[in-house]
Design an enzyme around this catalytic site. Sequence first.
Site, PDB file in Angstrom:
ATOM      1  N   LYS A   2      81.597 -54.326  58.598  1.00 51.20           N
ATOM      2  CA  LYS A   2      80.843 -54.756  59.753  1.00 51.20           C
ATOM      3  C   LYS A   2      81.571 -53.791  60.809  1.00 51.20           C
ATOM      4  CE  LYS A   2      79.747 -59.207  58.548  1.00 51.20           C
ATOM      5  NZ  LYS A   2      79.970 -60.776  58.914  1.00 51.20           N
ATOM      6  N   HIS A 114      82.178 -42.680  50.237  1.00 44.62           N
ATOM      7  CA  HIS A 114      81.363 -43.083  48.813  1.00 44.62           C
ATOM      8  C   HIS A 114      79.941 -42.476  49.228  1.00 44.62           C
ATOM      9  CE1 HIS A 114      84.480 -45.550  47.626  1.00 44.62           C
ATOM     10  NE2 HIS A 114      84.207 -46.540  48.314  1.00 44.62           N
ATOM     11  N   ASP A 149      92.692 -45.231  50.946  1.00 44.51           N
ATOM     12  CA  ASP A 149      91.758 -46.368  50.913  1.00 44.51           C
ATOM     13  C   ASP A 149      92.108 -46.968  49.438  1.00 44.51           C
ATOM     14  OD1 ASP A 149      89.115 -47.827  50.296  1.00 44.51           O
ATOM     15  OD2 ASP A 149      88.581 -47.246  52.239  1.00 44.51           O
ATOM     16  N   HIS A 151      89.867 -47.754  47.441  1.00 45.64           N
ATOM     17  CA  HIS A 151      88.889 -47.395  46.542  1.00 45.64           C
ATOM     18  C   HIS A 151      88.976 -45.777  46.485  1.00 45.64           C
ATOM     19  CE1 HIS A 151      87.174 -51.212  48.098  1.00 45.64           C
ATOM     20  NE2 HIS A 151      86.929 -51.252  46.910  1.00 45.64           N
ATOM     21  N   ASP A 237      91.571 -51.295  53.374  1.00 44.44           N
ATOM     22  CA  ASP A 237      91.553 -52.365  52.547  1.00 44.44           C
ATOM     23  C   ASP A 237      92.476 -52.116  51.360  1.00 44.44           C
ATOM     24  OD1 ASP A 237      90.827 -49.769  51.717  1.00 44.44           O
ATOM     25  OD2 ASP A 237      88.784 -50.520  51.108  1.00 44.44           O
ATOM     26  N   ARG A 243      90.196 -58.824  51.866  1.00 43.89           N
ATOM     27  CA  ARG A 243      89.321 -59.577  51.097  1.00 43.89           C
ATOM     28  C   ARG A 243      88.805 -59.102  49.993  1.00 43.89           C
ATOM     29  NH1 ARG A 243      84.358 -61.250  55.128  1.00 43.89           N
ATOM     30  NH2 ARG A 243      83.906 -62.164  53.350  1.00 43.89           N
TER      31      ARG A 243
END
Length: 405
Positions: A2, A114, A149, A151, A237, A243
């Site tokens: 967000k 991404h 990150d 990811h 993250d 989360r």
Amino acid sequence: MKPHRLKLTHHLILAYGLYRKMEVYRPHLASSTEMGAFHTEEYVSFLRRITPDNLRSFTSQMQKFNAGEFTDCPVFDGLFEFTRTYTGCSLDGAVKLNSNQTDIAINWSGGLHHAKKSEASGFCYINDIVLAILELLKVHARVLYIDIDIHHGDGVEEAFYSTDRVMTCSFHKYGDFFPGTGSSNDTGVKEGEGFSVNAPLNSGMNDESYEKVFRPVIQKIMDVYRPGAVVLQCGADSLTGDRLGCFNLSLKGHAACVKFMKGFGVPLLVLGGGGYTIRNVSRCWAYETSVLLDTDISDEIPYNDYFEYYAPDFKLHLTPTAQENLNTDASLEKVKLDLLQQLQNLQGAPSVQMQEVPPEFVLARGVKGGKDGGVEDDVSGGRGIVGTDANSERKDPETEFFENC
């Protein structure tokens, strides 16, 4: 992912007074033409037109472009305006670096790694990183992209998989984890063979383990590749308690990567990225702003408009959990040695014949941002950076990115 987390970050930076040590600029809004330097015209047009109110009119296109209901890229009010803002900011940062107006540029709203040429992915719509790197390539023969990150930075890697002018290096969770790419065997193709560097890691990664891989690999890259500029994606993250993440890094461990890169003295574009426990995202990026400014800040969160988000302890720094670290000394050593061998096999830093430097954006000099509602509205009126000159032409190097790699 967000945009609200950016408000928390902004107010924390203001509350710590860090803004007083920076030049703050309001970015120009990236145009569809600028986005088209990488993305397809059809995809950008889709993002420009779709809203939560007209989703039914774009059913087939939503499936084609992986956006909307039942995807990880929801459509929300102001979507295209949001992409224009964070993309424009990354482009402006690259221009500032190219014109030697700064040695470090920060855009915490950017780093959406991404997004593909004609597809949204993983909460990412426009790949501001690729566009900023293309801007840097107008001046620099080689650009290094580093991704911390949790990811894999698949969108950026895919964009430059066939060129040696950009080296991508990603440290990420690998296995049964989004996006599922980033094996150490994925090293590039054609001219780009060997210039995609992937460090696949396991859950529970802590500060000490991360440093064992990050520092020697990056040092080797800087020695061998010698980039003219560096883009650092600081997805939060990978922090403890995220989360969606499963690493166990503290703020200091995460920021150690930022401090290490700053120490090379190479033009540095610092971007945000993932991060889904928003109070920790703002903690991380505020602290890393202080690291980039060589400024110590208190562990006590100063009062600000979002003070209650930091309850119950109201502390800046995070305490890692007792999560098991599945990265053994043997597995980390193997990853490190494999990557060092890959880098050793490169035939030195690639060169490129620069016959003409393509035109850059036009910058308004001497004007620092507009009134942004910050403390004392410290930046004077007007926009600090304006868009592309109407007569400018973008020149895309032939081998910079490919639709299918």
